[in-house]
Design an enzyme around this catalytic site. Structure first.
Site, PDB file in Angstrom:
ATOM      1  N   ARG A 112      76.022  30.384 -12.840  1.00 54.91           N
ATOM      2  CA  ARG A 112      76.243  31.201 -11.549  1.00 54.91           C
ATOM      3  C   ARG A 112      75.378  30.751 -10.322  1.00 54.91           C
ATOM      4  NH1 ARG A 112      80.526  31.351 -13.000  1.00 54.91           N
ATOM      5  NH2 ARG A 112      81.455  33.143 -13.973  1.00 54.91           N
ATOM      6  N   GLU A 170      76.704  27.559  -9.385  1.00 50.74           N
ATOM      7  CA  GLU A 170      77.862  27.939  -8.480  1.00 50.74           C
ATOM      8  C   GLU A 170      77.592  28.291  -6.908  1.00 50.74           C
ATOM      9  OE1 GLU A 170      81.838  30.720  -9.145  1.00 50.74           O
ATOM     10  OE2 GLU A 170      79.796  31.644  -9.267  1.00 50.74           O
ATOM     11  N   SER A 215      59.886  23.622  -0.131  1.00 55.78           N
ATOM     12  CA  SER A 215      59.158  23.070  -1.235  1.00 55.78           C
ATOM     13  C   SER A 215      59.454  23.969  -2.808  1.00 55.78           C
ATOM     14  CB  SER A 215      57.670  23.033  -1.042  1.00 55.78           C
ATOM     15  OG  SER A 215      56.843  22.931  -2.091  1.00 55.78           O
TER      16      SER A 215
END
Length: 147
Positions: A88, A91, A114
């Site tokens: 996820r 995704e 960063s």
């Protein structure tokens, strides 16, 4: 013996002792997010931190030394994660990555956020429609230099 062996021992001991990462972090004196990453082999502990973690998880002196070795970062076994929770996040970056990039560049200019000068906080958020996971990430902005 290697760092992965130590990580597996830490996880096994955590399960057998019924520990929570937040309890370990409290003893180390740092955030649960950073200490968890360190115990999972993604961060380097200094000697006092390694002493505490070794004591909690019953590590030998040899195993403790691995906690202080700079790790090879990146713990995923495949390029595209197969674990549903981690997928996820993949995704999320696949769908919103270009949005993150566009908005960061619009606000700050040509650079990056960063992951070295970085903080993260994960918390449970109560919601009548089902509890939510709240993750707040804060990374220092680093602009590309001209030369």
């Amino acid at each position: 013996m290697n760092r992965l062996d130590v990580t597996e021992k830490i996880i096994s001991t955590k399960v057998s002792k019924g520990l929570k990462w937040s309890e370990v972090a409290q003893k180390v004196g740092l955030s649960k997010e950073w200490v968890t990453a360190a115990c999972l082999g993604q961060m380097t502990l200094d000697a006092p931190q390694a002493d505490i973690v070794a004591d909690i998880f019953g590590l030998s002196n040899e195993e403790k030394k691995w906690l202080m070795v700079v790790p090879y970062k990146g713990s995923l076994p495949t390029a595209v994660p197969t674990d549903p929770l981690i997928y996820r996040f993949y995704e999320l970056v696949s769908v919103y990555g270009t949005t993150f990039k566009e908005l960061i560049h619009e606000e700050f200019g040509d650079g990056i956020m960063s992951a070295i000068d970085f903080k993260m906080d994960m918390a449970r958020q109560s919601d009548p429609n089902g509890d939510r996971v709240q993750i707040v990430m804060s990374g220092k902005y680093l602009s590309y230099k001209t030369y």
